[in-house]
Design a protein around this motif. Structure first.
Motif, PDB file in Angstrom:
ATOM      1  N   VAL A 195       0.861  -1.186   0.000  1.00  0.00           N
ATOM      2  CA  VAL A 195       0.000   0.000   0.000  1.00  0.00           C
ATOM      3  C   VAL A 195       0.892   1.229   0.000  1.00  0.00           C
ATOM      4  O   VAL A 195       1.696   1.424   0.916  1.00  0.00           O
ATOM      5  N   SER A 196       0.789   2.051  -1.024  1.00  0.00           N
ATOM      6  CA  SER A 196       1.575   3.277  -1.079  1.00  0.00           C
ATOM      7  C   SER A 196       0.723   4.522  -0.946  1.00  0.00           C
ATOM      8  O   SER A 196       1.232   5.595  -0.653  1.00  0.00           O
ATOM      9  N   VAL A 197      -0.605   4.390  -1.156  1.00  0.00           N
ATOM     10  CA  VAL A 197      -1.504   5.535  -1.052  1.00  0.00           C
ATOM     11  C   VAL A 197      -2.809   5.082  -0.406  1.00  0.00           C
ATOM     12  O   VAL A 197      -3.348   4.026  -0.753  1.00  0.00           O
ATOM     13  N   ILE A 198      -3.312   5.870   0.536  1.00  0.00           N
ATOM     14  CA  ILE A 198      -4.643   5.662   1.121  1.00  0.00           C
ATOM     15  C   ILE A 198      -5.359   7.003   1.118  1.00  0.00           C
ATOM     16  O   ILE A 198      -4.753   8.030   1.460  1.00  0.00           O
ATOM     17  N   CYS A 199      -6.625   7.020   0.759  1.00  0.00           N
ATOM     18  CA  CYS A 199      -7.391   8.256   0.857  1.00  0.00           C
ATOM     19  C   CYS A 199      -8.776   7.977   1.420  1.00  0.00           C
ATOM     20  O   CYS A 199      -9.338   6.901   1.224  1.00  0.00           O
ATOM     21  N   ARG A 200      -9.298   8.959   2.137  1.00  0.00           N
ATOM     22  CA  ARG A 200     -10.633   8.885   2.712  1.00  0.00           C
ATOM     23  C   ARG A 200     -11.651   9.376   1.690  1.00  0.00           C
ATOM     24  O   ARG A 200     -11.493  10.452   1.116  1.00  0.00           O
ATOM     25  N   ILE A 201     -12.696   8.589   1.448  1.00  0.00           N
ATOM     26  CA  ILE A 201     -13.776   9.010   0.561  1.00  0.00           C
ATOM     27  C   ILE A 201     -14.906   9.609   1.395  1.00  0.00           C
ATOM     28  O   ILE A 201     -15.393  10.695   1.122  1.00  0.00           O
ATOM     29  N   ASP A 202     -15.331   8.902   2.425  1.00  0.00           N
ATOM     30  CA  ASP A 202     -16.258   9.438   3.420  1.00  0.00           C
ATOM     31  C   ASP A 202     -16.005   8.686   4.718  1.00  0.00           C
ATOM     32  O   ASP A 202     -15.055   7.900   4.813  1.00  0.00           O
ATOM     33  N   GLU A 203     -16.835   8.920   5.732  1.00  0.00           N
ATOM     34  CA  GLU A 203     -16.566   8.328   7.045  1.00  0.00           C
ATOM     35  C   GLU A 203     -16.670   6.812   7.056  1.00  0.00           C
ATOM     36  O   GLU A 203     -16.222   6.158   8.002  1.00  0.00           O
ATOM     37  N   ASN A 204     -17.219   6.238   6.005  1.00  0.00           N
ATOM     38  CA  ASN A 204     -17.366   4.787   5.929  1.00  0.00           C
ATOM     39  C   ASN A 204     -16.597   4.138   4.784  1.00  0.00           C
ATOM     40  O   ASN A 204     -16.700   2.930   4.596  1.00  0.00           O
ATOM     41  N   THR A 205     -15.845   4.921   4.026  1.00  0.00           N
ATOM     42  CA  THR A 205     -15.216   4.402   2.810  1.00  0.00           C
ATOM     43  C   THR A 205     -13.810   4.959   2.647  1.00  0.00           C
ATOM     44  O   THR A 205     -13.588   6.163   2.814  1.00  0.00           O
ATOM     45  N   ILE A 206     -12.861   4.079   2.317  1.00  0.00           N
ATOM     46  CA  ILE A 206     -11.514   4.504   1.972  1.00  0.00           C
ATOM     47  C   ILE A 206     -11.082   3.792   0.697  1.00  0.00           C
ATOM     48  O   ILE A 206     -11.653   2.769   0.315  1.00  0.00           O
ATOM     49  N   ALA A 207     -10.087   4.352   0.034  1.00  0.00           N
ATOM     50  CA  ALA A 207      -9.487   3.731  -1.146  1.00  0.00           C
ATOM     51  C   ALA A 207      -7.997   3.583  -0.912  1.00  0.00           C
ATOM     52  O   ALA A 207      -7.383   4.408  -0.232  1.00  0.00           O
ATOM     53  N   CYS A 208      -7.416   2.510  -1.443  1.00  0.00           N
ATOM     54  CA  CYS A 208      -5.975   2.344  -1.341  1.00  0.00           C
ATOM     55  C   CYS A 208      -5.431   1.786  -2.641  1.00  0.00           C
ATOM     56  O   CYS A 208      -6.141   1.134  -3.411  1.00  0.00           O
ATOM     57  N   SER A 209      -4.176   2.073  -2.877  1.00  0.00           N
ATOM     58  CA  SER A 209      -3.519   1.577  -4.080  1.00  0.00           C
ATOM     59  C   SER A 209      -2.055   1.359  -3.773  1.00  0.00           C
ATOM     60  O   SER A 209      -1.515   1.911  -2.826  1.00  0.00           O
ATOM     61  N   GLY A 210      -1.409   0.547  -4.576  1.00  0.00           N
ATOM     62  CA  GLY A 210       0.006   0.285  -4.385  1.00  0.00           C
ATOM     63  C   GLY A 210       0.532  -0.536  -5.528  1.00  0.00           C
ATOM     64  O   GLY A 210       0.521  -0.135  -6.677  1.00  0.00           O
ATOM     65  N   GLY A 211       0.980  -1.734  -5.223  1.00  0.00           N
ATOM     66  CA  GLY A 211       1.563  -2.610  -6.226  1.00  0.00           C
ATOM     67  C   GLY A 211       2.373  -3.678  -5.543  1.00  0.00           C
ATOM     68  O   GLY A 211       2.134  -4.017  -4.390  1.00  0.00           O
ATOM     69  N   THR A 212       3.359  -4.174  -6.221  1.00  0.00           N
ATOM     70  CA  THR A 212       4.184  -5.214  -5.635  1.00  0.00           C
ATOM     71  C   THR A 212       5.020  -4.697  -4.486  1.00  0.00           C
ATOM     72  O   THR A 212       5.388  -3.536  -4.435  1.00  0.00           O
ATOM     73  N   ALA A 213       5.293  -5.550  -3.562  1.00  0.00           N
ATOM     74  CA  ALA A 213       6.171  -5.180  -2.447  1.00  0.00           C
ATOM     75  C   ALA A 213       7.627  -5.150  -2.864  1.00  0.00           C
ATOM     76  O   ALA A 213       8.476  -4.697  -2.119  1.00  0.00           O
ATOM     77  N   LEU A 214       7.950  -5.641  -4.035  1.00  0.00           N
ATOM     78  CA  LEU A 214       9.335  -5.695  -4.492  1.00  0.00           C
ATOM     79  C   LEU A 214       9.630  -4.455  -5.317  1.00  0.00           C
ATOM     80  O   LEU A 214       9.667  -4.488  -6.544  1.00  0.00           O
ATOM     81  N   VAL A 215       9.859  -3.320  -4.656  1.00  0.00           N
ATOM     82  CA  VAL A 215      10.129  -2.077  -5.354  1.00  0.00           C
ATOM     83  C   VAL A 215      11.628  -1.934  -5.565  1.00  0.00           C
ATOM     84  O   VAL A 215      12.435  -2.456  -4.801  1.00  0.00           O
TER      85      VAL A 215
END
Length: 300
Positions: free
Chosen positions: A249-269
């Motif tokens: 996980v490299s990015v997390i953002c709050r959408i509302d009080e009940n929802t979040i989004a996350c993105s990333g990729g492989t752990a082998l950077v």
């Protein structure tokens, strides 16, 4: 609500301002060729990739590059034709010894920054002798980490920070008063995030809940504030959400009080804090808080 800022990744040193506009049918358009809008300004930060951007108020942002320790303050102003332009009004040269990795606005007069030099700095907007706004470092906090890769605001008196390579801890910092009634920032709790975690993503969901993630973690963790037996605030991990075996996980953002989004990729950077673009799923995941008959759980 109609303007966002974005920074380039590896090899792209531009910072862009994007605006939401209307098409001929009076509908909101987000055009792929302009990456989520119509680009109104391209600001050259005179460096390599833009590592972090934070909103200070509706007319002010702060940004930093991955290659040096400078922080730039940019303000929206009017040109001679009464059009909006974004101008760098102050460069905090050498804000950190190596490079700035994280920025966070606590309120419109205070920002926090973190770096590979293991320090967390608090900056306040003050007035100079000409009554002009200047940003001054008022506190330098020893994060006791290899580096500080993520900072998030929990409330006006509380922030969280995450370490980088070799540091698997999250720290909760609170603004308090010293014996002279002056503001000081104190680490009130250190949380063990996960073994071998490179903590590079933090997000405040509300004043009582934060989410954390990073490289090598394979989990997205939800932390909630509780009271201990002495009625003091303590933070506990209440949910560990499993990811794919090679995901990070490299990015997390709050959408509302009940929802979040996350993105990333492989752990082998391969290097730096690139967000893991050298493999893995790289999917964008949406997580929602739902209720069972007895308790709350999180699901994707």
């Amino acid at each position: 609500e109609n303007t966002i800022a974005s920074g380039g990744g590896e090899g792209d040193s531009t910072l862009k301002i994007w605006q939401k506009q209307k098409d001929v049918h009076n509908k909101d358009i987000w055009t792929c060729t302009h990456m989520l809008g119509t680009c109104t300004h391209t600001l050259d930060p005179e460096g390599y990739s833009v590592r972090a951007i934070c909103r200070i108020d509706e007319n002010t942002i702060a940004s930093c590059q991955f290659i040096n320790g400078d922080i730039k303050i940019r303000e929206k102003q009017k040109d001679v034709h009464n059009k909006d332009i974004w101008t760098c009004t102050q460069t905090l040269s050498g804000a950190h010894g190596i490079r700035v990795c994280a920025l966070c606005s606590i309120d419109k007069n205070i920002i926090a920054s973190g770096d590979d030099d293991s320090t967390l700095k608090i900056w306040q907007k003050q007035k100079d002798v000409h009554n002009k706004d200047i940003w001054t470092c008022t506190h330098t906090l020893d994060a006791a980490a290899y580096n500080v890769r993520a900072i998030c605001r929990i409330d006006e008196n509380t922030i969280a920070s995450g370490g980088g390579k070799g540091d698997s801890y999250l720290k909760i910092w609170q603004k308090q008063k010293d014996a002279h009634n002056k503001d000081i920032w104190t680490c009130t709790q250190t949380l063990s995030a996960a073994r071998n975690l490179i903590a590079c993503a933090l997000c405040s969901i509300d004043e009582n809940t934060i989410a954390s993630g990073g490289w090598f973690a394979r989990t997205l963790k939800i932390w909630q504030k509780h009271k201990d037996v002495h009625n003091r605030d303590i933070w506990k991990c209440t949910h560990a959400l499993s990811l794919a075996p090679r995901d990070s996980v490299s990015v997390i953002c709050r959408i509302d009080e009940n929802t979040i989004a996350c993105s990333g990729g492989t752990a082998l950077v391969s290097r730096g804090n690139s967000g893991g673009n050298s493999g893995g799923s790289g999917d964008l995941k949406i997580w929602q808080k739902v209720r069972t008959l007895q308790k709350e759980i999180d699901g994707s």
